[in-house]
Motif scaffolding. Structure first.
Motif, short mmCIF file in Angstrom:
data_model
loop_
_atom_site.label_atom_id
_atom_site.label_comp_id
_atom_site.label_asym_id
_atom_site.label_seq_id
_atom_site.Cartn_x
_atom_site.Cartn_y
_atom_site.Cartn_z
N GLU A 49 37.02 -55.82 -34.78
CA GLU A 49 35.64 -56.34 -34.82
C GLU A 49 35.33 -57.12 -33.55
OE1 GLU A 49 34.50 -58.07 -38.58
OE2 GLU A 49 32.76 -59.07 -37.69
N LYS A 50 36.32 -57.87 -33.07
CA LYS A 50 36.10 -58.65 -31.84
C LYS A 50 35.98 -57.71 -30.63
CE LYS A 50 37.87 -62.81 -29.54
NZ LYS A 50 38.96 -63.81 -29.52
N SER A 51 36.83 -56.70 -30.59
CA SER A 51 36.77 -55.69 -29.52
C SER A 51 35.40 -55.04 -29.47
CB SER A 51 37.77 -54.57 -29.79
OG SER A 51 39.01 -54.86 -29.24
N ARG A 52 34.88 -54.71 -30.64
CA ARG A 52 33.58 -54.03 -30.71
C ARG A 52 32.50 -54.94 -30.13
NH1 ARG A 52 34.28 -51.87 -35.71
NH2 ARG A 52 33.44 -53.75 -36.66
N LEU A 53 32.54 -56.22 -30.51
CA LEU A 53 31.56 -57.17 -29.96
C LEU A 53 31.65 -57.23 -28.44
CD1 LEU A 53 29.54 -59.62 -30.47
CD2 LEU A 53 31.57 -61.07 -30.27
N ILE A 54 32.89 -57.31 -27.93
CA ILE A 54 33.09 -57.41 -26.48
C ILE A 54 32.57 -56.14 -25.79
CG2 ILE A 54 34.85 -57.50 -24.65
CD1 ILE A 54 36.55 -59.24 -26.65
N ASN A 55 32.93 -54.99 -26.34
CA ASN A 55 32.51 -53.73 -25.72
C ASN A 55 31.00 -53.51 -25.82
OD1 ASN A 55 35.15 -53.18 -25.01
ND2 ASN A 55 35.56 -52.08 -26.92
N ASP A 56 30.44 -53.78 -27.00
CA ASP A 56 29.00 -53.55 -27.19
C ASP A 56 28.16 -54.47 -26.30
OD1 ASP A 56 29.75 -51.70 -29.04
OD2 ASP A 56 29.03 -52.79 -30.80
N SER A 57 28.65 -55.72 -26.12
CA SER A 57 27.88 -56.67 -25.31
C SER A 57 28.09 -56.45 -23.82
CB SER A 57 28.28 -58.10 -25.68
OG SER A 57 29.64 -58.33 -25.33
N GLY A 58 29.14 -55.73 -23.45
CA GLY A 58 29.47 -55.56 -22.03
C GLY A 58 29.96 -56.85 -21.39
N MET A 59 30.37 -57.80 -22.22
CA MET A 59 30.80 -59.11 -21.71
C MET A 59 32.02 -58.97 -20.79
SD MET A 59 30.08 -62.36 -21.86
CE MET A 59 28.99 -62.45 -23.29
N ALA A 60 31.91 -59.53 -19.61
CA ALA A 60 33.08 -59.62 -18.73
C ALA A 60 33.86 -60.88 -19.13
CB ALA A 60 32.64 -59.71 -17.28
N ILE A 61 35.14 -60.71 -19.41
CA ILE A 61 35.99 -61.87 -19.73
C ILE A 61 37.11 -61.93 -18.69
CG2 ILE A 61 37.46 -63.01 -21.44
CD1 ILE A 61 35.93 -61.59 -23.64
N TYR A 62 37.13 -63.00 -17.95
CA TYR A 62 38.16 -63.17 -16.93
C TYR A 62 39.15 -64.22 -17.40
CZ TYR A 62 40.63 -64.18 -12.64
OH TYR A 62 41.63 -64.35 -11.72
N ARG A 63 40.42 -63.82 -17.50
CA ARG A 63 41.48 -64.76 -17.88
C ARG A 63 41.87 -65.57 -16.66
NH1 ARG A 63 46.74 -64.52 -21.00
NH2 ARG A 63 47.26 -66.74 -21.06
N PHE A 64 41.78 -66.88 -16.79
CA PHE A 64 42.01 -67.79 -15.67
C PHE A 64 43.04 -68.83 -16.11
CE2 PHE A 64 40.27 -71.41 -12.96
CZ PHE A 64 40.71 -70.89 -11.75
N HIS A 65 44.28 -68.41 -16.10
CA HIS A 65 45.37 -69.24 -16.63
C HIS A 65 46.32 -69.69 -15.53
CE1 HIS A 65 49.29 -70.06 -18.49
NE2 HIS A 65 48.60 -70.45 -19.53
N ASP A 66 46.96 -68.72 -14.88
CA ASP A 66 48.01 -69.07 -13.91
C ASP A 66 47.42 -69.69 -12.64
OD1 ASP A 66 49.72 -67.91 -15.74
OD2 ASP A 66 49.88 -66.01 -14.66
#
Lengths: 264, 264
Positions: free
Chosen positions: A85-102
């Motif tokens: 369900e979360k994947s679908r939201l991310i894909n449908d919205s086209g949201m870019a998510i950048y992991r900024f950890h290291d």
């Protein structure tokens, strides 16, 4: 006005650090998308992604990954209903998510630890900035007083303490995130003579049991686990400020997490 | 009466399980020592070792290691003052400490998980005993009611909950010790349709964040971290009973840990 692309934001965040191996990267979306708004957060929860969509943002800068694992685990997303369900939201919205950890942990000084020190108002008391910790020497206080300060400054309902809350101390080691394990805590306490550790979290049988033994041996030691996100959000909030200055035409929001736990 | 040696006790504990690789083993003392008394415990803290000496016991059966690490780390003992003082006590007393971690988890069923299920009074509700978890289906109750039961039966002052305490549920997954991570919890919740997880501990950004998203998606999910030692002590207490029956001439004591944390 020149368009700002997702890749431009990433370049700004990573330009001072070169990493051969990293968990950081674009988890979803495209680097070539024009940025309409940025949400910075500790973790891109389903709720935070919804909030970003509502704010018209199309880029999330997230310290932790989207699917409950330090390392990417794409298989899970195809099977688990919550992940799907979360994947679908991310894909449908086209949201870019950048992991900024290291990268922020490799800033000089570590931007995440530094945010914690600043938020606690202890910059003037810094003795040492190490790779995984910062040591401060504050005016003498009890562990209880320090806990009260941490709770107030970071808006935390509870902290977990091993040791005696009435013990006085001044030499404190700060460890953001999951650095509350034995390998980081024990050298700080043993060799660096730190009296109190303030850490996000760590395995219970390591540092807390070490401190339990130290206290039994009548040493002036205590440990405080304040929560992982609670210890790293101040640093990520600083990242939001950095981006706000670097890209003044783009709306930048910081999304604080709600408390992850209730204590009952 | 025939002497019982440390090796005899170890043989009794390990006879049903063959492990190629294990952290279990004699951490101190000699297998050829005649046993005068046994203390069984979650972790051989400095205080527990002192108590064992006072009771005239010369063998400790401990689930966790003596020096704050899952794997042996002998270098630390030579350098750190807390470790050095504890080492000296162990060596001067001649105390035999046997690490008994992997074997009881490989008993059929897992003796540690089983102890937890029994202590909670849920044996009659067991649906599935898996390698790392047990699933029970209890009469419908709220998460708050389950938390109250866990706190009362295990004498725990606080538990940490992600989710809604007023949610009703019946299908519960029990995970002793450090099995509260995403890799164990997510398949239980997603595939096995467990509603509530009761686990010792686990990283905060894994299972709790998964449950946070699941709840936001209006799924009937909650998670309870009850503490590592709290989740494994019942199983170790059963080990004390087993030894008491197996070696009736030898005094066997169970040493419960004091709570590791204060919540302030």
């Amino acid at each position: 006005m020149k368009n700002v692309l997702v890749d431009d934001v990433i370049k700004r965040l990573t330009r001072s650090v070169h990493l051969e191996e990293t968990v950081d990267g674009l988890l979803s979306g495209s680097g070539q998308t024009k940025v309409t708004g940025i949400v910075v957060t500790f973790i891109a929860s389903h709720e935070v992604i919804d909030q970003a969509i509502q704010k018209g943002a199309n880029l999330i800068i997230s310290h932790e990954g989207s699917f409950y694992s330090h390392h990417r685990d794409d298989g899970k997303q195809r099977q688990d209903p919550v992940c799907k369900e979360k994947s679908r939201l991310i894909n449908d919205s086209g949201m870019a998510i950048y992991r900024f950890h290291d990268h922020p942990h490799r800033y000089e000084p570590d931007a995440i630890t530094n945010g914690l020190v600043k938020k606690l108002g202890w910059e003037e008391f810094v003795l040492e900035k190490n790779k995984t910790s910062t040591i401060v020497s504050i005016p003498e206080a009890t562990v209880q007083e320090i806990a009260n300060r941490v709770k107030e400054k970071l808006s935390i309902p509870f902290v977990r303490i091993t040791g005696d809350a009435s013990m006085t101390c001044s030499r404190i080691g700060l460890l953001a995130g999951y650095r509350g394990g034995g390998q980081t805590v024990i050298p700080l306490m043993g060799t660096k003579e730190v009296e109190v550790i303030i850490a996000g979290e760590g395995p219970e049988w390591e540092a807390p049991e070490y401190v339990r033994d130290a206290v039994y041996q009548k040493r002036n030691k205590a440990l405080m686990f304040i929560g992982h996100s609670e210890s790293e959000e101040p640093g990520m909030s600083d990242v939001a400020e950095l981006l706000s200055s670097a890209f003044p035409a783009i709306p930048v929001h910081f999304a604080a997490s709600r408390p992850l736990f209730q204590w009952i």
